[in-house]
Each structure stands twice: as C-alpha cells, then as structure tokens.
Design a protein around this motif. Structure first.
Motif, PDB file in Angstrom:
ATOM      1  N   ILE A  52      65.245  72.142 -21.085  1.00  0.00           N
ATOM      2  CA  ILE A  52      66.136  71.772 -20.016  1.00  0.00           C
ATOM      3  C   ILE A  52      65.362  71.411 -18.855  1.00  0.00           C
ATOM      4  O   ILE A  52      64.395  72.186 -18.423  1.00  0.00           O
ATOM      5  CB  ILE A  52      66.958  72.947 -19.803  1.00  0.00           C
ATOM      6  N   ILE A  53      65.560  70.305 -18.157  1.00  0.00           N
ATOM      7  CA  ILE A  53      65.014  69.697 -16.983  1.00  0.00           C
ATOM      8  C   ILE A  53      65.714  70.277 -15.883  1.00  0.00           C
ATOM      9  O   ILE A  53      65.291  70.878 -14.890  1.00  0.00           O
ATOM     10  CB  ILE A  53      64.729  68.297 -16.806  1.00  0.00           C
TER      11      ILE A  53
ATOM     12  N   SER B   6      69.046  68.768 -14.608  1.00  0.00           N
ATOM     13  CA  SER B   6      70.273  67.980 -14.037  1.00  0.00           C
ATOM     14  C   SER B   6      71.442  68.142 -14.389  1.00  0.00           C
ATOM     15  O   SER B   6      71.681  68.486 -15.659  1.00  0.00           O
ATOM     16  CB  SER B   6      70.098  66.401 -14.069  1.00  0.00           C
TER      17      SER B   6
ATOM     18  N   PRO C 143      67.971  67.705 -10.827  1.00  0.00           N
ATOM     19  CA  PRO C 143      66.981  69.070 -11.144  1.00  0.00           C
ATOM     20  C   PRO C 143      66.397  69.882  -9.794  1.00  0.00           C
ATOM     21  O   PRO C 143      66.144  69.007  -8.957  1.00  0.00           O
ATOM     22  CB  PRO C 143      65.972  68.329 -11.806  1.00  0.00           C
TER      23      PRO C 143
ATOM     24  N   ASP D 116      71.303  67.578 -18.312  1.00  0.00           N
ATOM     25  CA  ASP D 116      70.278  66.251 -18.567  1.00  0.00           C
ATOM     26  C   ASP D 116      70.902  65.428 -19.429  1.00  0.00           C
ATOM     27  O   ASP D 116      70.202  64.793 -20.247  1.00  0.00           O
ATOM     28  CB  ASP D 116      68.946  67.119 -19.378  1.00  0.00           C
TER      29      ASP D 116
END
Length: 605
Positions: free
Chosen positions: A355-356, A358, A384, A419
């Motif tokens: 998971i980044i 966004s 993010p 994301d």
C-alpha cells in the motif's frame, strides 16, 4: 440492540440437522457410547429372565442343582454391566467437555469474522449468554441425554420382545397405557419448550445487566444510582424466577404423570398376571419376570420424559447458539479474492500489493440497516501521505467516512479505491494489516505495557517497542515507573491515567509501521499538557502516512494538509487551517469560539 427472534413452536429438525454437523468428528465416540448402552439395556433385559429361571428351577423345585453355575453367570453379568456403566460415564463426560470446547471455538471464530456493524447492534450480554450457559446446556444435554435416549429405546425394544415371547396377551395389556403417554408428551412438549425459551431469553438480559453494571460502576457511584440499579436488576431477576418456576412446574407435572401411567401399567401386569397364575396359564416365575419387565418398560419412559424436558431446553439453547453461528457477516470477501489472497486466518501476504496510500471515494453512498442515509454520492481524493482532518457536528458523517475508509462498513453504492484498487477486490485484512487506529477512549488489555504494545505486532522486538514509544514520547513516563515496560496496566488499563493509556495505544498502533492511520478524537479526553505531548507525537507519527483525523480540539489539526468540514454527509468547506480561517465560515466560527473558551479557562486558572 439485538432482540430475541421468534423461534419454532416444535422440535425443529433443521436445528438438529445443523448440530449433527458439529457432532460429525465425534461419530465414533457416539457409536461406542450407543453400543455400550445397548449392552447395558440387553443385560438389564436378561436379569428378569435369570430371575425367572431361578424361581422355576431353584425355588419351585426346591433344588440347588446348578446354583453355583447360575451364580457365576449372574455375577459375570453384573461385572459386565458395571464396566459398561463406568465406560459410559467417563466417555460421556469427556464428550461433553470436548463438544463445549469445539462449539465455543466455532463461536469465537465467528465473532472474529463478524464486522463492526454486528457489535454496534448486538448487546454484550446476548453474546456472552450464548458463549457460556447456552453452549454448556447444549453440550451437556447432547452428550448425556441422547445417549440415555438410545439406552431407553434399546431397553424398550428388548423388554417388548421378552414380554411378547413370555405372553403376548399380557404384554399387550401392559402397553395399553402407551397412547396416553404419547398424548401427554405432545401436550407438554410445547409448554416446556416455550417456558425454557423464555428462561434463556431472560438469562441474556441478566448477563447484559451484570456487564453494564460492572463496566459502569464509577458512573453508578457518581450518580448515586445504586438503589435504582438494584430495583431494575431485581425486576429482571423476578421475571427470571417466574419463568424458571413456570418451566419447572411444567417439567414437574410431566414426570409424575408419566410415573402414574407407568404405575398403572405395572398394576395391570400384577392384576392380569395374577389371574393367569391362578388359572395356570403362566407360571409364578413368569409373573415375577413380567412384573420386573413392566417396571423396566416404564423406567426408560420415565427417563425419556426427563430427557424430553431437557431436549426442550436444549433446543432453546441450540436455536440461540446457531443464531450466532449462522449469522451472515455484512462484509464478506469473495471466493476468488480468498483463493488468491487468503482470508483472515490464513492470509497469503506474499500476493498482497504494497500500500502506497492514495485513497479515493468515488460516488459513495451509504445507508445503515435502519434506512438512515448518511452519505449520498460522496467524492474525495487523497494523495499518499496526506493528513485529512474531519470536523463537523455530531451525526454529520465524520465517523461513517472513517469507518468506510477502514472497511468496517462497505458502501451501499459507489467505490472506495486504495492505490487505484477497489478494496472489495482485496481481502479485508489487506487494509487492517496496514492500518493504525487510535480511539478517543483507548482500550488496553490486562497485562504489561510491553505486552499491550506488542499486540500491534506480535513479531515486534523489544527494540521496536522502545523505538515506537520514543516516537510518541511515551518512553520517559514508562521508564519512570518501578517496573518500566513490565508494569501491569490492569483490566482495561485501569491502573494508568487516560493520557498514559492514550500514549501506549499510540505506540501500539505505530509499532506495526502502518501506511494508513486514523485518529478518532484522540485528544478529547486528556489534559492540556498531555495534549501537547500527543500533538508532537502526531506530527512524528503521521509524517508520510495517509491519515484521517477526527478532531474535537481544533488545535490538534492546525497542521493537517486539508481540513474538511462535514455537514449532512457532504463537504461544506475544504482547505488548510489558514485558508478556512480566511474564509470566515463555519470552521472560522468554530475555531474562534473554541479559542475564546480555552483562553477563558486559562485566565481563570
């Protein structure tokens, strides 16, 4: 809160069919138990025949020829009978314990799978009653009652065959009371079952009252509610007493009636059998055997009357237990998702994308089960690492937005993308494993500070724990305690101050290094000094993480990337702190009034 459902008026075969699935692993144990009871029943059927043989060959003939051999055979029968009883009791007791363990394990597993919405609408007492007394009653009745039932059936079949062989006319006379037994049983079935259901329902209320009174002990003292609480609890227990007495009365009436009918059957055997002896149709030994059989024939019926009453209670418990076990979660991962990514208990983390951070709410609408619509075509895009603060009146939709983001609930319509991925296409714990959550009222588990922080990540080392505590400025106060990280926090963290509990919950959330973070009014219940410490911690913790902050004290969110003012499920203002102050709208007035209020308190000391 969850209310009692209206149950079936009769023995429900579907309930017991479901229960048979739970019994499947114990099929072998049940077969062995039933065989033991068949042996016991067969031996009990043989003893009157042995008595007949003794009367015909030793008493009437006034002879002792073969008496020793007969005595040895009789003793052997008693020995086998005793061993069978011992094995039955030991195996049935073990079966009861194992079944209760398995059903509780299934219930607890189901509770882990059920979403937050279930706990929002279900009383703790309702759950506790099913997990304790209902499961105990069910396993006890099944392990002992059904096996006794098999003994009773085997016994009745054996006795019927023996009586028919000895004299079928006298056997039919004895069994003329059976239709009356059936009529009485059918009448009392509904009465006992309804009474037992009422008892189990009120038992849930008592458990809930205990739970609420214990948790609210401090409130009770401060509001001087002891007498009122006692009156309310006395009212519930009074209803419990009335229902329990009603159930007992029905059961106590049922059993004597069966005993009376059994005694009539025995009297018929003595009356007609005595005439047959006088007329030389049967011998004296046959009459004695028939009297024994008449007593034995109705003994299983008497036993089954008790078992029958217990089964009524067991069905009431079974209905309540299976209402929990068969509860369908509002949120379920699809089969293809589970196949690829695993489930809560067996995750396939190697397949999970990182998971980044966004997040996008895309035309999201949400309504609760009662029909209240909270969000309608709600849209929000978060980059993010952004910190989004939510402010607004109670009921505006702030908590709903956060709960949807955390996937504690799911949108009625629309999508939530993490994301760029619709989170319904991923397992629930994909988000939960990457989520740090700090509540307004932090909950700690009994144990040490170290253990509570490690709950966030069971693989965390002592160095990881200390690092997390230093990050949230908790290390210093922890080390000032006599036992440091090994200090006991007490039940619910009761041995610590609210601020200390909050900092520990902060460290617990951060030790797992989550990419997503939620602060739910995390500073509303603490003093100003602790708030300053937590504000510094917030800046460190939220840096680089996508975060939602629900704020009561607006000073907490001055550095948020965006502040959203929520009203009636819509964004009515959006911007940074300075932008919203310059706008001089809802946020400006809210901040000004709160600032004036806090400054007034400071001036007044």
């Amino acid at each position: 809160m969850e209310s009692e459902k209206v149950m079936n008026e009769k023995i429900d075969p579907i309930i017991w069919k479901d229960f048979s699935k739970i019994l499947k692993p114990y099929k072998g144990d049940f077969i062995k138990l039933i065989l033991m009871m068949v042996v016991v029943g067969a031996l009990e059927t043989i003893f009157p025949l042995l008595s007949k043989y003794a009367i015909d060959n030793f008493v009437e003939k006034k002879s002792t020829n073969g008496l020793i051999s007969f005595g040895l055979i009789y003793l052997l029968g008693i020995f086998i009978f005793s061993i069978s009883i011992y094995l039955f009791i030991s195996r049935a007791g073990r079966l009861e314990t194992y079944m209760a363990y398995d059903i509780r394990k299934m219930g607890f597993e189901k509770l882990q799978l059920l979403p937050l919405s279930y706990y929002d609408t279900t009383a703790v007492g309702w759950i506790m009653s099913r997990m304790t007394s209902d499961i105990q009653r069910l396993s006890e009745t099944i392990s002992w009652g059904l096996v006794d039932l098999s003994w009773g059936i085997a016994m009745m079949i054996g006795v019927t065959i023996a009586m028919m062989i000895l004299n079928y006319k006298l056997a039919l006379i004895v069994m003329t009371v059976l239709p009356f037994v059936a009529i009485v049983s059918l009448y009392f079935q509904k009465k006992i079952l309804n009474a037992q259901r009422e008892v189990r329902k009120i038992n849930s209320k008592i458990t809930a009252a205990f739970n609420e009174d214990i948790q609210g002990a401090k409130t009770t003292k401060t509001l001087v509610r002891e007498e009122i609480n006692l009156e309310e609890f006395s009212h519930i227990t009074s209803n419990m007493k009335k229902s329990a007495i009603r159930a007992t009365v029905f059961s106590s009436l049922y059993l004597p009636i069966i005993l009376l009918l059994g005694s009539i059957g025995t009297a018929l055997a003595i009356n007609f059998g005595g005439n047959y002896v006088i007329r030389d149709i049967i011998g004296y030994g046959t009459l004695v055997a028939f009297i024994s059989y008449a007593t034995q024939f109705f003994e299983p019926i008497r036993q089954m009357a008790t078992i029958f009453a217990e089964l009524q209670s067991a069905q009431a418990s079974a209905e309540r237990v299976f209402s929990l076990l068969n509860e369908e979660p509002d949120i379920l991962d699809r089969k293809d998702v589970i196949e690829k990514y695993g489930d809560i208990f067996k995750p396939k983390k190697e397949n999970w994308p990182n998971i980044i951070g966004s997040v996008e709410f895309k035309n999201v609408s949400f309504s609760y089960k009662n029909g209240d619509t909270i969000l309608e075509n709600f849209n929000l895009q978060i980059n993010p690492g952004e910190t989004i603060a939510l402010v607004g009146e109670t009921g505006a939709g702030k908590s709903t937005i956060v709960n949807l983001f955390c996937r504690f609930y799911e949108p009625s319509r629309g999508e939530i993308l993490i994301d760029g991925i619709n989170y319904k296409n991923m397992p629930q714990n994909w988000i939960h494993e990457n989520l740090g959550y700090v509540l307004q009222s932090p909950h700690l588990f009994s144990g040490t500070i170290r253990e509570n922080i490690r709950y966030g990540d069971l693989n965390a080392t002592d160095e990881d724990i200390i690092k997390a505590c230093k990050l949230v400025d908790a290390h210093e106060f922890i080390m000032s305690m006599e036992k440091g990280y090994d200090t006991e926090v007490g039940e619910g963290g009761g041995l610590l101050s609210t601020g200390q509990k909050q900092l520990i919950s902060f460290a617990r959330a951060i030790v797992r290094n989550p990419r997503l973070f939620v602060l739910d009014e995390a500073t509303s219940s603490i003093d100003t000094e602790t708030e300053r410490i937590i504000q510094d911690a917030i800046q460190n913790v939220l840096n680089g993480r996508t975060s939602f902050v629900i704020a009561h004290r607006l000073s907490t969110i001055r550095n948020a990337n965006r502040i959203l003012v929520i009203g009636d499920g819509k964004i009515i203002e959006s911007g940074t702190h300075d932008e919203l102050i310059n706008l001089q709208g809802y946020y400006y007035n809210l901040y000004k009034n709160q600032f004036i209020d806090e400054e007034s308190k400071n001036i007044l000391g």
